[in-house]
Design a protein around this motif. Structure first.
Motif, mmCIF file in Angstrom:
data_model
loop_
_atom_site.group_PDB
_atom_site.id
_atom_site.type_symbol
_atom_site.label_atom_id
_atom_site.label_comp_id
_atom_site.label_asym_id
_atom_site.label_seq_id
_atom_site.Cartn_x
_atom_site.Cartn_y
_atom_site.Cartn_z
ATOM 1 N N PRO A 163 0.828 -1.212 0.000
ATOM 2 C CA PRO A 163 0.000 0.000 0.000
ATOM 3 C C PRO A 163 0.861 1.260 0.000
ATOM 4 O O PRO A 163 1.756 1.398 0.842
ATOM 5 N N VAL A 164 0.599 2.138 -0.939
ATOM 6 C CA VAL A 164 1.417 3.364 -1.058
ATOM 7 C C VAL A 164 0.544 4.605 -1.233
ATOM 8 O O VAL A 164 0.982 5.606 -1.788
ATOM 9 N N ALA A 165 -0.696 4.532 -0.755
ATOM 10 C CA ALA A 165 -1.625 5.643 -1.015
ATOM 11 C C ALA A 165 -1.758 6.613 0.162
ATOM 12 O O ALA A 165 -2.541 7.558 0.089
ATOM 13 N N THR A 184 1.904 12.185 6.430
ATOM 14 C CA THR A 184 1.872 13.483 7.124
ATOM 15 C C THR A 184 3.016 13.654 8.129
ATOM 16 O O THR A 184 3.379 14.776 8.451
ATOM 17 N N ARG A 185 3.570 12.515 8.599
ATOM 18 C CA ARG A 185 4.631 12.649 9.615
ATOM 19 C C ARG A 185 5.938 13.172 9.031
ATOM 20 O O ARG A 185 6.823 13.560 9.760
ATOM 21 N N VAL A 186 6.076 13.119 7.714
ATOM 22 C CA VAL A 186 7.304 13.643 7.121
ATOM 23 C C VAL A 186 7.035 14.828 6.184
ATOM 24 O O VAL A 186 7.813 15.128 5.292
ATOM 25 N N LYS A 213 5.973 9.589 -0.038
ATOM 26 C CA LYS A 213 6.837 9.135 1.056
ATOM 27 C C LYS A 213 7.664 7.919 0.625
ATOM 28 O O LYS A 213 8.840 7.794 0.958
ATOM 29 N N GLU A 214 7.011 7.039 -0.133
ATOM 30 C CA GLU A 214 7.647 5.780 -0.508
ATOM 31 C C GLU A 214 8.804 5.982 -1.478
ATOM 32 O O GLU A 214 9.576 5.072 -1.735
ATOM 33 N N LEU A 215 8.931 7.197 -2.041
ATOM 34 C CA LEU A 215 10.055 7.476 -2.949
ATOM 35 C C LEU A 215 11.127 8.332 -2.279
ATOM 36 O O LEU A 215 12.098 8.725 -2.935
ATOM 37 N N LEU A 222 -8.513 5.942 3.033
ATOM 38 C CA LEU A 222 -9.487 5.658 4.101
ATOM 39 C C LEU A 222 -8.923 4.748 5.176
ATOM 40 O O LEU A 222 -9.631 4.359 6.089
ATOM 41 N N GLY A 223 -7.642 4.360 5.019
ATOM 42 C CA GLY A 223 -7.017 3.518 6.035
ATOM 43 C C GLY A 223 -6.348 2.307 5.406
ATOM 44 O O GLY A 223 -6.642 1.938 4.267
ATOM 45 N N LEU A 224 -5.453 1.685 6.179
ATOM 46 C CA LEU A 224 -4.679 0.547 5.673
ATOM 47 C C LEU A 224 -5.585 -0.628 5.292
ATOM 48 O O LEU A 224 -5.371 -1.288 4.266
ATOM 49 N N GLY A 225 -6.615 -0.865 6.104
ATOM 50 C CA GLY A 225 -7.534 -1.971 5.801
ATOM 51 C C GLY A 225 -8.218 -1.756 4.465
ATOM 52 O O GLY A 225 -8.315 -2.671 3.638
ATOM 53 N N HIS A 226 -8.640 -0.537 4.222
ATOM 54 C CA HIS A 226 -9.302 -0.212 2.955
ATOM 55 C C HIS A 226 -8.322 -0.349 1.794
ATOM 56 O O HIS A 226 -8.676 -0.856 0.717
ATOM 57 N N ALA A 227 -7.062 0.058 2.012
ATOM 58 C CA ALA A 227 -6.046 -0.053 0.954
ATOM 59 C C ALA A 227 -5.845 -1.516 0.565
ATOM 60 O O ALA A 227 -5.834 -1.857 -0.623
ATOM 61 N N VAL A 228 -5.744 -2.385 1.554
ATOM 62 C CA VAL A 228 -5.539 -3.815 1.266
ATOM 63 C C VAL A 228 -6.759 -4.371 0.529
ATOM 64 O O VAL A 228 -6.629 -5.130 -0.433
#
Ligand code: UTP
Length: 291
Positions: A12-14, A18-20, A29-31, A111-117
């Protein structure tokens, strides 16, 4: 019945990262780069070393550069060839995915990690799969995802990779409860998200690699919003635990949480000091800060 092999990984990369911020305002962030490559490149290498054959990236708006990273950069490649920079050109070409090895699905709102998966359900289908949180860079002799798949091959069901933290820090994390503890792979009896100080059932925290059974998707489909007003993967895993086994695997390696400023700094320092070509120069560059 023989166990189905783990062949696919959901990455998941969506998220908004915000922490960075402001670093992630225009760069996903992932890049963000750790030493000489994006965080995501470490994770894909880890998954490849575990025998993963198909990568499902769950992306979102402003994340287009991720798809481009895994494609040819024709002008750049031509320039590198013209300048005779063959070593780096060969490396870029070697790290490209095979055609058809990657899929990109869109999570239109974070909408959250669960939704991304859940967004990856049609590409995963009816087989067990890995979930790899890309901001957790796991430096290990045997790829962390491979350690998780080996554990799955041994006990089946669902696997959550964990690691120990000092007892006074458990309140910041998801913590697993074990039925009993004997070695590194133990059957779980539960999980607590950010337990109040002094109440954690163990000091083993959930660290960003999972092997999950496809039955999780039906649960995610009906999952209500939980902590942070997001659809949480943890909440559906709780429900799956009622009917399926979950084991916690204490993996062997070092985790860098690159979703956090200090974690990103630690990753840069730790991985530069391990890099055979850079370690001496990195040590010399860092030493004055500690004198
Ligand atoms: P994080 O919670 O670490 O990422 O999720 P975030 O939400 O981007 O970070 P902060 O808290 O705002 O700084 C772990 C992974 O799950 C992805 C993120 O991109 C990250 O790689 N994720 C998270 C999604 O794909 N969709 C979401 O809705 C949430």
């Amino acid at each position: 019945m023989s166990k189905k092999r783990v062949r696919k990984a959901v990455i998941p990369v969506a998220g908004l990262g915000t922490r960075v911020l402001p670093g992630t305002k225009v760069i996903p962030k992932e890049l963000l780069v750790v030493v000489d490559r994006p965080i995501l490149a470490y994770v894909v290498e880890e998954a490849r070393a575990a025998g993963i054959e198909h990568f499902v990236f769950v992306t979102g708006r402003a994340k287009g550069a991720i798809e481009d990273y895994f494609d040819h950069q024709v002008e750049l490649e031509a320039q590198l060839a013209a300048k005779g920079k063959t070593a780096i050109l060969d490396q870029l070409l070697k790290e490209l995915p095979k055609a058809g090895e990657m899929s990109f699905v869109r999570q239109m709102q974070p909408l959250g990690l669960g939704h991304a998966v859940w967004c990856a359900r049609d590409i995963i289908g009816d087989e067990p799969f890995a979930v790899i949180l890309p901001d957790m860079v796991m430096d290990a002799e045997v790829s962390a995802t491979k350690q998780a798949i080996d554990a799955y091959d041994q006990v089946g069901g669902n696997i959550i990779v964990v690691e120990p933290v000092p007892h006074d820090q458990t309140h910041q994390y998801g913590v697993v409860a074990l039925e009993g503890q004997d070695g590194r792979l133990n059957r779980m009896s539960g999980m607590v998200e950010k337990p109040a100080k002094g109440t954690a059932p163990s000091n083993l925290i959930v660290s960003g690699r999972y092997i999950l059974q496809p039955e999780i998707f039906a649960l995610l489909a009906s999952q209500e919003k939980g902590a942070g007003n997001e659809i949480q993967l943890t909440d559906s895993m709780f429900r799956l635990m009622e009917t399926q086994s979950f084991h916690a695997l204490e993996y062997d390696g070092v985790t860098y949480d690159c979703g956090d400023k200090i974690g990103l700094l630690r990753a840069n320092v730790g991985l530069a000091l391990k890099n055979p070509e850079l370690k001496d120069a990195a040590r010399a560059a860092l030493l004055p800060f500690f004198q």
